[in-house]
Scaffold this motif. Structure first.
Motif, PDB file in Angstrom:
ATOM      1  N   ILE A 173       0.907  -1.037  -0.117  1.00 30.70           N
ATOM      2  CA  ILE A 173      -0.110  -0.057   0.104  1.00 30.70           C
ATOM      3  C   ILE A 173       0.760   1.279   0.090  1.00 30.70           C
ATOM      4  O   ILE A 173       1.582   1.363   0.960  1.00 30.70           O
ATOM      5  CB  ILE A 173      -0.907   0.063   1.105  1.00 30.70           C
ATOM      6  CG1 ILE A 173      -1.584  -1.369   1.257  1.00 30.70           C
ATOM      7  CG2 ILE A 173      -1.744   1.332   1.266  1.00 30.70           C
ATOM      8  CD1 ILE A 173      -3.100  -1.520   1.049  1.00 30.70           C
ATOM      9  N   ILE A 174       1.000   1.934  -1.146  1.00 30.89           N
ATOM     10  CA  ILE A 174       1.663   3.162  -1.378  1.00 30.89           C
ATOM     11  C   ILE A 174       0.979   4.285  -0.850  1.00 30.89           C
ATOM     12  O   ILE A 174       0.182   4.670  -1.554  1.00 30.89           O
ATOM     13  CB  ILE A 174       2.236   3.068  -2.619  1.00 30.89           C
ATOM     14  CG1 ILE A 174       2.672   1.753  -3.206  1.00 30.89           C
ATOM     15  CG2 ILE A 174       3.203   4.426  -2.944  1.00 30.89           C
ATOM     16  CD1 ILE A 174       2.777   1.543  -4.713  1.00 30.89           C
ATOM     17  N   SER A 175       1.570   5.034   0.254  1.00 32.81           N
ATOM     18  CA  SER A 175       1.026   6.287   0.840  1.00 32.81           C
ATOM     19  C   SER A 175      -0.143   6.683   0.288  1.00 32.81           C
ATOM     20  O   SER A 175       0.109   7.558  -0.674  1.00 32.81           O
ATOM     21  CB  SER A 175       2.134   7.222   1.043  1.00 32.81           C
ATOM     22  OG  SER A 175       2.353   7.657  -0.203  1.00 32.81           O
ATOM     23  N   PRO A 176      -1.582   6.111   0.527  1.00 30.04           N
ATOM     24  CA  PRO A 176      -2.646   6.594  -0.315  1.00 30.04           C
ATOM     25  C   PRO A 176      -3.179   7.941  -0.068  1.00 30.04           C
ATOM     26  O   PRO A 176      -2.777   8.614   0.969  1.00 30.04           O
ATOM     27  CB  PRO A 176      -3.578   5.581   0.313  1.00 30.04           C
ATOM     28  CG  PRO A 176      -3.112   5.261   1.779  1.00 30.04           C
ATOM     29  CD  PRO A 176      -1.798   5.162   1.484  1.00 30.04           C
ATOM     30  N   ALA A 177      -3.747   8.423  -1.280  1.00 34.83           N
ATOM     31  CA  ALA A 177      -4.087   9.990  -0.923  1.00 34.83           C
ATOM     32  C   ALA A 177      -5.535   9.934  -0.604  1.00 34.83           C
ATOM     33  O   ALA A 177      -6.059  10.904  -0.063  1.00 34.83           O
ATOM     34  CB  ALA A 177      -3.995  10.620  -2.358  1.00 34.83           C
ATOM     35  N   ILE A 178      -6.185   8.828  -0.947  1.00 41.15           N
ATOM     36  CA  ILE A 178      -7.701   8.569  -0.582  1.00 41.15           C
ATOM     37  C   ILE A 178      -8.060   7.371  -0.031  1.00 41.15           C
ATOM     38  O   ILE A 178      -7.254   6.318  -0.469  1.00 41.15           O
ATOM     39  CB  ILE A 178      -8.515   8.888  -1.956  1.00 41.15           C
ATOM     40  CG1 ILE A 178      -8.265   9.993  -2.725  1.00 41.15           C
ATOM     41  CG2 ILE A 178      -9.963   8.666  -1.467  1.00 41.15           C
ATOM     42  CD1 ILE A 178      -8.837  10.010  -3.983  1.00 41.15           C
ATOM     43  N   THR A 179      -8.809   7.317   1.054  1.00 40.42           N
ATOM     44  CA  THR A 179      -9.086   6.147   1.834  1.00 40.42           C
ATOM     45  C   THR A 179     -10.561   5.681   1.587  1.00 40.42           C
ATOM     46  O   THR A 179     -11.427   6.859   1.854  1.00 40.42           O
ATOM     47  CB  THR A 179      -8.859   5.954   3.087  1.00 40.42           C
ATOM     48  OG1 THR A 179      -7.478   6.129   3.196  1.00 40.42           O
ATOM     49  CG2 THR A 179      -9.166   4.540   3.669  1.00 40.42           C
ATOM     50  N   ILE A 180     -11.058   4.872   0.882  1.00 43.76           N
ATOM     51  CA  ILE A 180     -12.499   4.543   0.833  1.00 43.76           C
ATOM     52  C   ILE A 180     -12.763   3.221   1.379  1.00 43.76           C
ATOM     53  O   ILE A 180     -12.320   2.195   1.220  1.00 43.76           O
ATOM     54  CB  ILE A 180     -12.849   4.417  -0.750  1.00 43.76           C
ATOM     55  CG1 ILE A 180     -12.565   5.780  -1.506  1.00 43.76           C
ATOM     56  CG2 ILE A 180     -14.544   4.175  -1.119  1.00 43.76           C
ATOM     57  CD1 ILE A 180     -12.365   5.788  -2.902  1.00 43.76           C
ATOM     58  N   LYS A 181     -13.865   3.343   2.193  1.00 44.02           N
ATOM     59  CA  LYS A 181     -14.456   2.092   2.975  1.00 44.02           C
ATOM     60  C   LYS A 181     -15.611   1.482   1.944  1.00 44.02           C
ATOM     61  O   LYS A 181     -16.558   2.120   1.494  1.00 44.02           O
ATOM     62  CB  LYS A 181     -14.986   2.310   4.316  1.00 44.02           C
ATOM     63  CG  LYS A 181     -15.111   0.904   5.221  1.00 44.02           C
ATOM     64  CD  LYS A 181     -15.115   1.437   6.488  1.00 44.02           C
ATOM     65  CE  LYS A 181     -16.229   0.775   7.357  1.00 44.02           C
ATOM     66  NZ  LYS A 181     -16.506   1.327   8.657  1.00 44.02           N
ATOM     67  N   THR A 182     -15.507   0.180   1.701  1.00 41.72           N
ATOM     68  CA  THR A 182     -16.696  -0.529   1.040  1.00 41.72           C
ATOM     69  C   THR A 182     -17.059  -1.827   1.723  1.00 41.72           C
ATOM     70  O   THR A 182     -16.451  -2.422   2.295  1.00 41.72           O
ATOM     71  CB  THR A 182     -16.352  -1.016  -0.447  1.00 41.72           C
ATOM     72  OG1 THR A 182     -17.444  -1.711  -0.857  1.00 41.72           O
ATOM     73  CG2 THR A 182     -15.015  -1.421  -0.509  1.00 41.72           C
TER      74      THR A 182
END
Ligand code: CUA
Length: 258
Positions: A114-123
């Protein structure tokens, strides 16, 4: 007839362009993420070994049946051991497995990264729909964006919409951005799977699964729940709409002001 078959395979790359499954499709859907490109390349690498091994084994079988059947060799050979041949047929497959393991492991670890994410989305998987949460953004009432995504039933489909695949609220994400996806379920096991993105992530109640997403081109990507979850398992599709960053910001600000 054979001409038609040849024509089909020649035209296959043209016929097969889609981000949803097609009738009579044999190959993969077009990749939209580096991971899916990796999966397709690994498949092609493995097919090389599969072809060589199956041709060799078939050739050996046919030769053995031909030369050593009871009519051709009435006095059977009494040979039962051969150290050299036994070493060869043990070491060679082991070596082939080792060669296959190298690209396989590198892909496996690349998928896990996981490369330093700009957005996190929960599904979240529910019986029988998906819901999405964008907790990175808060509106003036400090509420985050959360909505449900239901399949559009057959009788409500507009012209051109895909049967059993279209949803009322798509998941929207920007292209060329590292996105972290957190997958879980509210009731039973589901699985969030989109072939073109190379993702199949189990949604498990009481547990958060994590995967990353980096989409390289704009498009609408279709997927389906991939874990038997009850009678409507086949009716909880997934649609991901990948848009440019400005369009995404526009969409987010609209959602926040809703
Ligand atoms: Cu949800 Cu199958």
């Amino acid at each position: 007839m054979s001409f038609v078959i040849v024509l089909f395979f020649l035209s296959y790359p043209i016929v097969g362009l889609s981000d949803a499954a097609e009738n009579w499709q044999l190959g993969f859907q077009d990749p939209a993420t580096p991971i899916m490109e990796g999966i397709i390349n690994l498949h092609h690498d493995l097919m090389f070994f599969v072809c060589v091994i199956s041709i060799f084994v078939t050739w050996m079988l046919i030769r053995t049946l031909w030369h050593f059947n009871q009519y051709r060799s009435e006095i059977p050979s009494s040979l039962s051991h051969g150290t050299l041949i036994e070493i060869i047929w043990t070491v060679t497959p082991a070596f082939i497995l080792l060669v296959i393991a190298i690209p396989s492991f590198s892909l496996l670890y690349a998928m896990d990264e996981i490369i330093s994410p700009a957005i996190t989305i929960k599904t979240l998987g529910h019986q029988w729909y998906w819901s999405y949460e964008y907790s990175d953004y808060l509106n003036e009432q400090s509420e985050s964006i959360a909505y449900d995504s239901y399949m559009i039933p057959e009788e409500d489909l507009d012209f051109g919409q895909l049967r059993l695949l279209e949803v009322d609220n798509r998941m929207v994400i920007p292209i060329n951005t590292h996105v972290r996806l957190i997958v879980s379920a509210a009731d039973v096991l589901h699985s969030w799977a989109v072939p073109s993105l190379g993702i199949k992530c189990d949604a498990i109640p009481g547990r958060l699964n994590q995967t990353s997403l980096f989409i390289k081109r704009e498009g609408v990507y279709y997927g389906q729940c991939s874990e038997i979850c009850g009678i409507n398992h086949g009716f909880m599709p997934i649609v991901v709409e990948a848009v440019s960053l400005p369009k995404y910001i526009f969409w987010i600000s609209n959602k926040l002001s809703e």
